[in-house]
Design an enzyme around this catalytic site. Structure first.
Site, PDB file in Angstrom:
ATOM      1  N   HIS A   1      14.683 -49.017 -48.683  1.00  0.00           N
ATOM      2  CA  HIS A   1      14.235 -48.073 -49.914  1.00  0.00           C
ATOM      3  C   HIS A   1      15.329 -47.137 -50.197  1.00  0.00           C
ATOM      4  O   HIS A   1      15.207 -46.121 -50.408  1.00  0.00           O
ATOM      5  CB  HIS A   1      13.008 -47.259 -49.362  1.00  0.00           C
ATOM      6  CG  HIS A   1      11.929 -48.242 -48.536  1.00  0.00           C
ATOM      7  ND1 HIS A   1      11.196 -48.885 -49.637  1.00  0.00           N
ATOM      8  CD2 HIS A   1      11.834 -48.630 -47.517  1.00  0.00           C
ATOM      9  CE1 HIS A   1      10.207 -49.712 -48.704  1.00  0.00           C
ATOM     10  NE2 HIS A   1      10.615 -49.506 -47.588  1.00  0.00           N
TER      11      HIS A   1
ATOM     12  N   SER B   1      39.312 -40.791 -67.730  1.00  0.00           N
ATOM     13  CA  SER B   1      39.288 -40.032 -68.936  1.00  0.00           C
ATOM     14  C   SER B   1      40.514 -39.226 -68.775  1.00  0.00           C
ATOM     15  O   SER B   1      40.745 -38.867 -67.829  1.00  0.00           O
ATOM     16  CB  SER B   1      38.069 -39.339 -69.088  1.00  0.00           C
ATOM     17  OG  SER B   1      38.102 -38.194 -68.648  1.00  0.00           O
TER      18      SER B   1
ATOM     19  N   LYS C   1      38.027 -38.855 -61.943  1.00  0.00           N
ATOM     20  CA  LYS C   1      36.870 -39.647 -62.319  1.00  0.00           C
ATOM     21  C   LYS C   1      37.304 -41.074 -62.451  1.00  0.00           C
ATOM     22  O   LYS C   1      38.222 -41.303 -63.489  1.00  0.00           O
ATOM     23  CB  LYS C   1      36.250 -38.981 -63.558  1.00  0.00           C
ATOM     24  CG  LYS C   1      34.579 -39.695 -63.817  1.00  0.00           C
ATOM     25  CD  LYS C   1      33.994 -38.414 -64.922  1.00  0.00           C
ATOM     26  CE  LYS C   1      32.524 -38.754 -64.886  1.00  0.00           C
ATOM     27  NZ  LYS C   1      32.309 -39.777 -65.990  1.00  0.00           N
TER      28      LYS C   1
ATOM     29  N   GLU D   1      29.285 -51.981 -63.723  1.00  0.00           N
ATOM     30  CA  GLU D   1      28.232 -51.745 -64.690  1.00  0.00           C
ATOM     31  C   GLU D   1      28.033 -52.708 -65.737  1.00  0.00           C
ATOM     32  O   GLU D   1      26.764 -53.262 -66.126  1.00  0.00           O
ATOM     33  CB  GLU D   1      28.586 -50.189 -65.687  1.00  0.00           C
ATOM     34  CG  GLU D   1      28.126 -49.105 -64.565  1.00  0.00           C
ATOM     35  CD  GLU D   1      28.449 -47.896 -65.497  1.00  0.00           C
ATOM     36  OE1 GLU D   1      29.642 -47.550 -65.655  1.00  0.00           O
ATOM     37  OE2 GLU D   1      27.695 -47.029 -65.387  1.00  0.00           O
TER      38      GLU D   1
END
Lengths: 468, 468, 468, 468
Positions: free
Chosen positions: A165, A286, A292, A299
């Site tokens: 979970h 970026s 980042k 993904e």
């Protein structure tokens, strides 16, 4: 026949998109060359085998056979080298090659079609193409397994939290976790192999649907093309596409496995978890936020399930309720398969890349495994096994101890013995040994368990089973 | 922790459907007993095997083991006989049985849960249940194959039209046509068998996710429950459901095959085709139109693809992107599988019933096969094979002959020789032999072809391969 | 008709599951009463309206009409109170009610079926049932919006990280985040409303498929049953189920929205994020790990997408390629719809419950928003807007500053001015104002932006648009 | 950070397909330019509107704005004319255009990205593209309706059998049958229009996810780009794709309608039915069987449901469980939409073409309508309505009469009066009037019924509702 023909329907009625009227629409919906050109090598190989068999059976003269063979070789080299001019007029790959053959060798080209039809031809091409694709995918899965096993051995003792979970449940090791995916991929490869074996029957010689009166030798062409045997029923051979559905279903299951791994990569890469980092090779940044590192590759792997699941539904839908033998509906079978192969191949390569690329933060994983009272089960088990408490009482006592640790905002291992004994007098100081995450994983020595030695042995075993 | 609790939320906010507020909603969404009670026999068998192993490994005393075993037997007989009071409070089948066991034998019941968790328990139960279901489905597929083979032998020489695009293409025999489905079912059984083999690894002993520190013997429980071996990785054992997806995908493919047969039954039963009739056993009528026999069973078989395809998508969706090891999402895995098993089981039985029930109208089938110039290919082949015409000229001549027959509104076999020779002088009267549908099918003697002898041999062979 | 009937087929051939042979199989596959009994209220209402219309049109005598009406009322009350004995022999809900009516009032019951058929009857019932279900779901969506808006107002200024790729990107407020779901639900409600409007045409009076020669008044029954008008084409009225597909598709989209929220709840509840906590009302624990709060409700909401997506595919599959007008295939339309309604209703209620129940940890959210250099964009924007730097140079400088902060392991706001100016001399101390997360959110005042005042206004506006 | 980097991984590990190693894999999985180049016109239009707004708000100087605008115009014309060199290095359409703009006008190009992000940019582009596609599809649906209505008027009195279960049930007219599809398409258009309205909110200005601190005017850009308003919540604006799912679902429903019509075309074109013929424009033949007209176009229309249903599942899968705001997963949203648009556009055009092209065989349809005792219901209704028989007795008598006609192998209308009266004495010779198919259709005058006058009026009405 009664009824009026539509007459001089003004083309404007066909709408701006189809200025050519019916002819253009029919052409547009009917042509498949943009899709099925990927079958060219298989189509030519199939024709060569068919031609050689016709010669061997005295259906075709050796001279004609030689001319056809040479023409096909030339076409192959034209396409290989990008010099072939595909014609949309000739609708599909078969007609493109046949038309070109006639240009090259004249009317004798027509004899190649003796005892054959486009129905058995395309079924043969498609199976051969898929067979190769399966082999490539199997290699890619094997490579991903190799990457995982290498990593698993290196991280056999790297302690991290095991989750249920998405809540910390019990400590495991990263190696153990990665080997779970090796098992999944092992079954994925098994599914592909089973499907490959099942599809490996040659439709060639089924002709349009009923077989032929020419004295052909289907076993010969089957063998020449690497099939295990000719398909036993001509109607079935040209009309079924279950092999394609079976493949995309297996691909979708594999894609689902990869989506789970990708989800974990995304979560582990988050600042909050911080369990692993990926290099620039598999992330994008970026200019503005150079720190980042977006796990784009993960993904996209996760998203590929969309394409794969969509392909399963597309094929199941297309084949639903089609009467035998051949319907033009079946021309739509290729896009879902091609898309699934491409999507899975890419997702596998990206996953293997990420496995090799990722840098685990062992300290952070370990610290997380020590948190969340992840060894509460160990304590309860000890109370049953060593202290001999009835199961229910052991659980009850453990629950109270965890609650106490929560109140004191400390880990189980940091609770003073007095606190422990106040709740359950039978507890001795021995218990501290097992309240650490390292001890916990070391104790899970049951077959398939997470103890580092087990994991090392399992990795060894996996190497033999899957990479041997 | 900050943030305000919702306080005295008036229950009306929960809407009329959930008058009990949060508790009722949570209960409703969480309880699975209405679904998973179907696992009771497997759950009890798994518990008995686990219990016996615990005793053999000295983790449980023989007395406790005996008490637990007797209690489980009693529960089994209570459920078998419908006397068991399932409790929605106890949420799932595991808790229902565990709770009842405690009532029957007291606190010792708790010891059964030593070295086990609901995670490995449900994975074990579900695999065992599915294994049995696969065996039932395999038997049902075999029965359908038997019905088809029987019919195929009886109709090995029953000539009917073979279709492409639902247009008459070439004559085939009904036996040949039915054997196509035997092949499909053979592959369907293969898929089920492969999936069964793949799922037949025991999760029991994987515990919550990491294995256990108790000295359990997973090989023993695996063997006792008919598994080939224990699953090699504890995380994988409790967290994957690929076996369920593989099963529903195989079921959906089988359902697609049945949908094609059902479509044919519907079309063949239409007044316009009139190839077969079904008795009242598989049709419904109306008091007002007693002659109307609606092929409801076939339509329902065709529609079952909906449920089956839906199950594939449901499971793929549920499992997409779930991080390891266990998420409550996975509780939703059972309905799609149960529904798929029920749908396929029913569709197979109905299909076998229809195969046995259908009465072919041989005269009508034969007449249809004689129409539509279905032997044009035979003529073209003869021109190539016997008259030695180049392929293209043979096709061209055949086309003109067919056109002429169409103009004269007669079959090819009824065209006078003069008409034939006017188009292609090399034609002799021998050609009439092959313009009949019977001759056409008899000539298709290539392996897998529709010649009656081939069909009889294929049926024999199929009997050996599939029913032996 | 030729062909042999199957004769005395031994029942064993039907397999152990269908001991009754063909009759049992046909019954099992054909009966729908276990499913369609949920339509009873609509079926009775439809019959009453039809009966009243028949009387008004002088097709039925007032006495007969009264007898039928009274009988139907009694049946309604029998079913309402659970006293009705549903009969599997009478296959479906229509026959169950019709059969019971005949028992109650004798042969006059048959007159109710004048100018009606089961085809238009079931289409009418199903639309009415779905209409009510949509109304319930709309209320549940509205309730979830209300919960979200309440929460959004309370948390309009609660700063948290906004994520892209699950990487911290820019600060937002929790209120703003929750209002995103209010928008999604607004569109979900719009989809339901559009579908409801579209389905709200009465099929009653289409009869079997062609209309009727009785002088019925379809406008009257349409109005009596709350339909906007009678369906314009009788064939379309009985043969289409697009309204059902449209509904399940809208439900699946709504379910996808809920799955995204559920995923966030699961992630936010993890120990690593720790953004919110749910009470026992929506979590489950374990006796052994009392601190563990498994977000079961959220996981089940997330998993309900499986059922919903499966229903879409089931219905699309069922309806594919069915010729007009009615096929028994369409009997399979109800389960996917009923399951979708139940799944979505439960997921909505559970989601609303969780929104009301969750306690945000504002400190932790705020701290997370301050981390990860989430205000780098603010800095770059300032360099463009205030310092007048060209875009590219601004981005470049920001990147270098973030890198420097990373090296020094400090937040942007903790970097000394000298460090900033070493990289970009035009920076002044004013910049510190905007490096805090609070300032960042406050500055996003563009329409639809995350500035707290914007969020408060948006919540107000949402209240008017959606709850007014 | 610990963990070892993968070091000098030999590129061979990446498999033969990805010789470039990680970089190539990442590039391959990440690049979208081959797909999203279809958005170029929208991307440029969006940029121009954004640029004009920045100037109007004094965020950008008029000179810079003019330079950007001119550069964008030039790029547009380069792409329009095929002179633009798309670069795979620049990954997507946005970067391709931005990169080219920088080449054309230098660093000022960067200013265009002020107060914007690729997240809101792509959401804006995609919505605009889909909006245009919907408009094209609406026109294509309208054209198909026009073709159907024209045909329906011409065939308002063309009697054909109406079917249930593919069994002849009652006579209808071809015009009535075709108008059923006009209704379906009317709802399909309604679904597209509703979706279009719902998607028509501008994401532009939502920036990355939180809005912006620049004083932008989102209402202005929304208006300039034809949006009804700016989207109300910035997070929602960049993170949802429900509009895409809604569209593909509506497309799949429309495709399902077309699949039903296509199935009917295939069946009607079969030799056994022979209701219609299609010209060469929509069929394919074979040189060998020139009489064979394969309805390829209809089969391909039917098969397009595969692609459409697959797209629905692909998008639902991709979006399941994605946390806000943007994930790279969403890049996979375009292929399913583009494929759905192309498939539906083609299927609509082909369907309209077939409607205009098909030549009904009125005699054959009529003869079929006279067969199969299709007027049995008319007889039963007469017995109730005119002879005043109780419903059940009327049905019983009709059944016996049909049976008698079947025994005598004649139609109902050919049964001697004595035969009729032997079964039901109340029958008079008046009854013969209604036993013909023409009378039957003429009598179905209820609203929405198949009486030719009704059909003509309905066609008129449809013209007004849908083509007005």
């Amino acid at each position: 026949m009664s009824g009026k023909p539509p007459g001089n329907t003004p083309t404007s009625l066909w709408g701006g998109r189809f200025t050519g009227g019916p002819a253009e629409i029919m052409h547009r919906i009917n042509a498949s060359i943009d899709v099925d050109r990927r079958l060219y090598a298989e189509d030519i190989a199939g024709s060569k085998a068919h031609c050689a068999m016709l010669v061997a059976q005295n259906i075709l003269s050796p001279q004609d056979g030689a001319a056809i063979g040479a023409g096909l070789d030339q076409i192959k080299s034209e396409i290989d080298s990008g010099r072939f001019a595909f014609s949309a007029e000739r609708e599909d790959i078969h007609m493109n090659i046949e038309g070109r053959l006639a240009e090259l060798i004249g009317p004798v080209a027509g004899r190649l079609h003796t005892a054959r039809s486009r129905n058995d031809q395309v079924a043969t091409d498609f199976r051969m193409w898929l067979r190769s694709a399966i082999d490539r995918l199997d290699a890619a899965m094997r490579d991903l397994q190799a990457a995982l096993i290498d990593r698993a051995e290196a991280e056999a003792a790297t302690v991290m939290p095991g989750y249920t979970h998405l809540q910390i449940a019990q400590p495991v090791t990263l190696g153990h976790h990665l080997l779970a995916y090796v098992e999944m991929l092992g079954r994925d490869r098994g599914r592909l192999a089973d499907g490959r074996r099942r599809l490996n029957e040659s439709p060639l010689g089924a002709a349009a649907l009923a077989g032929t009166s020419f004295p052909i030798d289907r076993h010969r062409t089957a063998a020449a093309l690497g099939f295990d045997r000719p398909a036993a029923n001509s109607l079935d051979a040209v009309s079924d596409r279950d092999f394609a559905i079976e493949f995309v279903a297996a691909a979708a299951i594999a894609g689902t496995h990869l989506s789970r791994f990708a989800e974990e990569v995304v979560i582990w890469c988050s600042g909050e978890f911080g369990f692993i980092a990926l290099s620039d090779a598999f992330t994008t940044g970026s200019s503005i936020m150079p720190q980042k590192r977006n796990p784009d590759a993960a993904e996209l792997v996760r998203a590929k399930t969309g394409r794969l699941n969509g392909s399963v539904v597309a094929l199941l839908t297309i084949m639903k309720g089609l009467p035998l033998a051949y319907g033009k509906d079946m021309q739509e079978d290729k896009v879902p398969v091609f898309e699934a192969v491409d999507a899975l191949e890419l997702a596998l390569a990206a996953s293997a890349g990420m496995v090799r690329d990722m840098r685990p933060d062992r300290e952070r994983m370990h610290a997380a495994a020590e948190s969340g009272f992840a060894t509460a089960t160990d304590l309860a088990d000890w109370l049953v096994r060593v202290a001999g408490l009835p199961f229910r009482r052991a659980h009850h006592a453990t629950g109270k101890i965890v609650k106490r640790a929560e109140e004191l905002d400390c880990s189980l291992g940091m609770l003073p013995l007095a606190e422990l004994q106040a709740i359950e007098p039978s507890i001795t100081s021995d218990v501290y040994d097992l309240l650490g995450a390292d001890h916990s994983v070391a104790s899970r020595t049951s077959f398939g368990g997470t103890a580092p030695d087990r994991v090392r042995a399992a990795a060894q075993e996996a190497r033999k089973r899957f990479l041997g």
